[in-house]
Design an enzyme around this catalytic site. Structure first.
Site, short mmCIF file in Angstrom:
data_model
loop_
_atom_site.label_atom_id
_atom_site.label_comp_id
_atom_site.label_asym_id
_atom_site.label_seq_id
_atom_site.Cartn_x
_atom_site.Cartn_y
_atom_site.Cartn_z
N GLU A 166 3.24 -2.38 -11.05
CA GLU A 166 3.07 -3.62 -10.43
C GLU A 166 2.27 -4.41 -11.30
O GLU A 166 0.86 -3.95 -11.67
CB GLU A 166 2.37 -3.60 -9.09
CG GLU A 166 2.19 -5.17 -8.39
CD GLU A 166 1.28 -5.06 -7.40
OE1 GLU A 166 1.25 -6.10 -6.30
OE2 GLU A 166 0.40 -4.15 -7.22
N ASP B 131 0.27 0.61 -8.21
CA ASP B 131 -0.50 -0.54 -7.94
C ASP B 131 -1.41 -1.27 -8.69
O ASP B 131 -1.97 -0.76 -9.55
CB ASP B 131 -1.13 0.00 -6.55
CG ASP B 131 -1.91 -1.36 -5.66
OD1 ASP B 131 -1.00 -1.84 -5.22
OD2 ASP B 131 -3.05 -1.41 -5.61
N ASP C 169 3.58 5.71 -3.79
CA ASP C 169 2.63 4.32 -4.36
C ASP C 169 1.48 5.14 -5.01
O ASP C 169 0.79 6.24 -4.70
CB ASP C 169 2.22 3.73 -3.19
CG ASP C 169 2.06 2.21 -3.42
OD1 ASP C 169 1.57 1.73 -4.32
OD2 ASP C 169 2.78 1.31 -2.74
N HIS D 202 6.30 -5.72 0.80
CA HIS D 202 5.24 -5.56 1.88
C HIS D 202 4.17 -6.88 1.66
O HIS D 202 3.28 -7.07 2.58
CB HIS D 202 4.57 -4.20 1.89
CG HIS D 202 3.71 -4.01 0.83
ND1 HIS D 202 4.24 -3.67 -0.45
CD2 HIS D 202 2.29 -3.85 0.57
CE1 HIS D 202 3.43 -3.51 -1.62
NE2 HIS D 202 2.36 -3.48 -1.04
N ASP D 203 4.27 -7.42 0.42
CA ASP D 203 3.18 -8.45 0.23
C ASP D 203 3.61 -9.81 0.13
O ASP D 203 3.06 -10.86 -0.09
CB ASP D 203 2.48 -8.14 -1.20
CG ASP D 203 1.63 -7.11 -1.28
OD1 ASP D 203 1.10 -6.55 -0.22
OD2 ASP D 203 1.52 -6.58 -2.56
C1 NOJ Z 1 -0.88 -4.51 -4.34
C2 NOJ Z 1 -0.38 -4.11 -3.17
O1 NOJ Z 1 0.82 -4.32 -3.17
C3 NOJ Z 1 -1.19 -4.92 -2.11
O2 NOJ Z 1 -0.59 -4.63 -0.74
C4 NOJ Z 1 -2.57 -4.51 -2.16
O3 NOJ Z 1 -3.37 -5.22 -0.93
C5 NOJ Z 1 -3.23 -4.49 -3.44
N1 NOJ Z 1 -2.41 -4.15 -4.43
C6 NOJ Z 1 -4.49 -3.90 -3.54
O4 NOJ Z 1 -4.23 -2.38 -3.59
#
Ligand code: NOJ
Length: 543
Positions: free
Chosen positions: A237, A180, A79, A311-312
C-alpha cells in the site's frame, strides 16, 4: 461471514463461503488483519503477530481456511501491518521503559523546550501525531491513532524481528502479503516541522513517505524472506507513490515488490489540498487520464494493481456509478468492465461483485470507524454544519464499505445469526449473493465473466493500452492490443445516451461483441451506463 453468532465475521465463516469465491473465479484471497489486536482500528493495531485474534477464531481455523483455499487453487495473502504495532504489543509495552533494550524500537523523542511535541505533525486520524508518556517524560510518534505507535525501522533488530515473523507465516502456508502503508517505514532522520495549512496549527508529516532507505528496506525484506519465490504475491500500500517510484518498486530486476496500490485515481473527487473529506464532483477525463498515465508508465517495467474498492474506500457503484434502482446494476457492471480491462491485477472487495452500495447512514452515531468519528468531532467543533458533516461521511466514510456482506435477503443478510457489528444494508432484499447467483444477468455473473475472460485471453493480460476520446466527459473507451489482436472497450459512464462517431474508433476488422451490459442491438449509440467489450483484428498496415 460470521460463524459463531457474535456479529463479527470470522475465519470459519469465510471457510464456509469458499464456494462463492470459487464460483467467482478469484485466484487469491486477501485477508484484512486477523492477528491479535485491541481493535482500535479494526485490527490494524496488532498486539501479537503470531496469533489469530479470538474474535476471528484460532490458528487452526486459519490453517483450515488456507487448506480450503488451496484445495480450490486459491492462494491466501495476509495483511502485513509493520509500520506500527498496537501500543499493547509487548515490544511497545517494554519500550515504555527508557532503560529497556526495546526503547529504540519506536520513535521516542523529548519535548521541545516549551514542553510541546517534538514536531507539529498531525496524525492521519486527526490530532497530534505525538503522544506524551508521563513515565519517561518523552513523546512517541504515531502517524495513525495513539494506539498505533510507529516502529523505528532504522533499528536492524526491528527489521530482523519482522522478517522472522514473515518467514514463519510463509512456512505456515501463507502465499504472500499486502503491506499496510509500507511507504512510511523509512523516515528522514531529522524529524522537522511541516507547514500548517491556513488557520491550522498542525501540519502534514514531512519526510515520512518514501524515505531515504525505503528501497533498501524492501530489497532486504525480499531477500531475507524470499519474497521473489514464484508462488508468493506481494503488494504494497503506497498511496502517495509517483509512477517513477512505482516503476522502481515493481521492477522485478530490483527485487522489491510485485505491485503496489497507488491512490492517485481516488483523489480525483477531492478538492486538492483538502484531503478525502473535501468533496468534489468527478470530472471523468481526470480519472481516465490518471489510469492512462499509470498504464503507460508501467507498460515496459513493473506492474499495476487495479482497484476501485477496499475496506478504506466508499463503494464504487455509489461513488463513480449510479446506485439508484434504475442504474445500479448496469453502472456496477460498466465500472467493472472498465477496470478489469486495464492491464494489471484487478482486486475485488467483498460485495463489490454484487454491486453493494454505500451504507446509507444518516446519523453520526451510526458510524463505528475511528477516522470518521474523529473527523466528524473535529469538523463539528470547527463549526462545519452538521448537514455537511453527514454528507461527507455518507460519501466517504470507510464504514460505507464495511457493512455486512449480503449473502441473502434475511434480516441480517445471512451474515450472522446474532446482531451484526454494523447494521446490514436495507437493500439486502435485492442486493444479495443468493439472488445474484441465480440470475445470469446479475452483477456477480458479470464479474465472473470478466475474471474468466482474463484467465483465457492473453490480450487482457498483456495487451498494450491506448485511451480513445480522452477528453470526453461521459465516454470511457480504449483498446488493448497484442500482435494483430485487439480488444475494444466502449463504455458510457453517464445516465444519458452517448453517440461515438465511427471516426473516433480505430479501424478494427471482424468486430465481435464479447461481454456487453445490454442486449443487442449494438450501434454507435450507447444507452445510459452501457458498455461492451469487442474483439477484433488490426489488419496489416494499420496500428
Ligand atoms: C491502511 C489500512 O488500509 C487502514 O485501514 C488502516 O487504518 C491504516 N493503514 C493504518 O494501519
Amino acid at each position: 461471514m460470521d460463524s459463531d453468532g457474535d456479529g463479527v465475521g470470522d475465519l470459519a465463516g469465510i471457510t464456509s463461503r469458499l464456494d462463492h469465491l470459487g464460483t467467482l473465479g478469484v485466484d487469491v484471497l486477501w485477508l484484512s488483519p486477523v492477528y491479535r489486536s485491541p481493535m482500535d482500528d479494526n485490527g490494524y493495531d496488532i498486539s501479537d503477530y503470531e496469533d489469530v485474534d479470538p474474535l476471528f477464531g484460532t490458528l487452526a481455523d486459519l490453517d483450515a481456511l488456507v487448506a480450503g483455499c488451496h484445495e480450490r487453487g486459491i492462494r491466501v495473502v495476509m495483511d502485513l501491518v509493520v509500520n506500527h504495532t498496537s501500543d499493547e504489543h509487548p515490544w511497545f509495552v517494554e519500550s515504555r521503559d527508557p532503560a529497556s533494550p526495546k526503547r529504540d524500537w519506536y520513535w521516542w523523542r523529548p519535548p521541545r523546550a516549551d514542553g510541546s511535541a517534538p514536531t507539529n505533525w498531525e496524525s492521519f486520524f486527526g490530532g497530534s501525531a505525538w503522544e506524551y508518556d508521563d513515565r519517561s517524560g518523552e513523546y512517541y510518534l504515531h502517524l495513525f491513532s495513539r494506539k498505533q505507535p510507529d516502529l523505528d525501522w532504522e533499528n536492524p533488530e526491528v527489521r530482523q524481528a519482522v522478517h522472522a515473523m514473515m518467514r514463519r507465516w510463509v512456512d505456515r502456508g501463507i502465499d504472500g502479503f499486502r503491506m499496510d502503508v509500507i511507504e512510511l517505514i523509512s523516515k528522514e532522520a531529522d524529524l522537522r516541522d511541516g507547514v500548517p495549512a491556513d488557520g491550522q496549527t498542525l501540519a502534514s508529516p514531512v519526510g515520512v513517505s518514501f524515505g531515504p532507505r525505503l528501497h533498501e528496506f524492501l530489497v532486504e525484506m525480499n531477500h531475507e524472506v524470499g519474497l521473489s519465490a514464484e508462488h508468493l504475491l506481494t503488494v504494497g500500500e503506497m498511496g502517495m507513490s509517483t509512477i517513477e517510484q512505482a516503476r522502481q518498486v515493481t521492477d522485478p530486476a530490483r527485487g522489491e515488490l510485485d505491485m503496489l496500490f497507488s491512490f492517485e485515481h481516488l483523489w480525483q473527487d477531492e478538492v486538492p489540498g483538502q484531503g478525502k473529506w473535501g468533496l468534489k464532483p468527478l470530472h471523468l477525463p481526470d480519472l481516465k487520464r490518471v489510469l492512462e498515465r499509470w498504464q503507460n508508465g508501467l507498460a515496459d517495467i513493473g506492474w499495476n494493481s487495479l482497484y476501485w474498492d477496499n475496506h478504506d474506500q466508499p463503494r464504487a457503484v455509489s461513488r463513480f456509478g449510479d446506485d439508484s434502482p434504475d442504474h445500479r446494476i448496469v453502472s456496477a457492471k460498466t465500472l467493472a468492465t472498465v477496470l478489469h480491462l486495464h492491464r494489471g491485477t484487478p482486486y475485488v472487495y467483498q460485495g463489490e461483485e454484487l454491486g453493494m452500495t454505500n451504507a446509507g447512514f444518516t446519523r453520526v452515531e451510526q458510524y463505528a470507524d475511528l477516522e470518521s468519528l474523529n473527523w466528524a468531532r473535529e469538523a463539528l467543533a470547527r463549526g462545519l454544519r452538521e448537514e455537511a458533516v453527514l454528507r461527507a461521511l455518507a460519501t466517504k466514510s470507510r464504514d460505507n464499505a464495511r457493512t455486512p456482506m449480503q449473502w441473502d435477503a434475511s434480516e441480517n443478510a445471512g451474515f450472522t445469526s446474532g446482531t451484526p457489528w454494523l447494521p446490514a444494508h436495507a437493500n439486502r432484499d435485492v442486493v444479495n449473493a443468493e439472488a445474484e447467483l441465480a440470475d445470469p444477468d446479475s452483477v456477480f455473473h458479470h464479474y465472473r465473466r470478466l475474471i474468466e475472460l482474463r484467465h483465457f485471453d492473453d490480450v487482457v493480460v498483456d495487451g498494450r493500452f491506448a485511451l480513445l476520446l480522452p477528453d470526453d466527459p461521459a465516454v470511457w473507451a480504449f483498446t488493448r492490443t497484442l500482435g494483430d489482436q485487439v480488444l475494444l472497450v466502449l463504455a458510457n459512464l453517464s445516465g444519458d445516451p452517448v453517440t461515438i462517431s465511427p471516426d473516433d474508433v480505430p479501424d478494427v476488422s471482424g468486430r465481435e461483441v464479447l461481454l456487453p451490459t445490454h442486449a443487442p442491438p449494438y450501434g454507435s449509440t450507447l444507452r445510459p451506463w452501457e458498455s461492451r467489450i469487442e474483439r477484433g483484428r488490426f489488419d496489416p498496415g494499420t496500428s
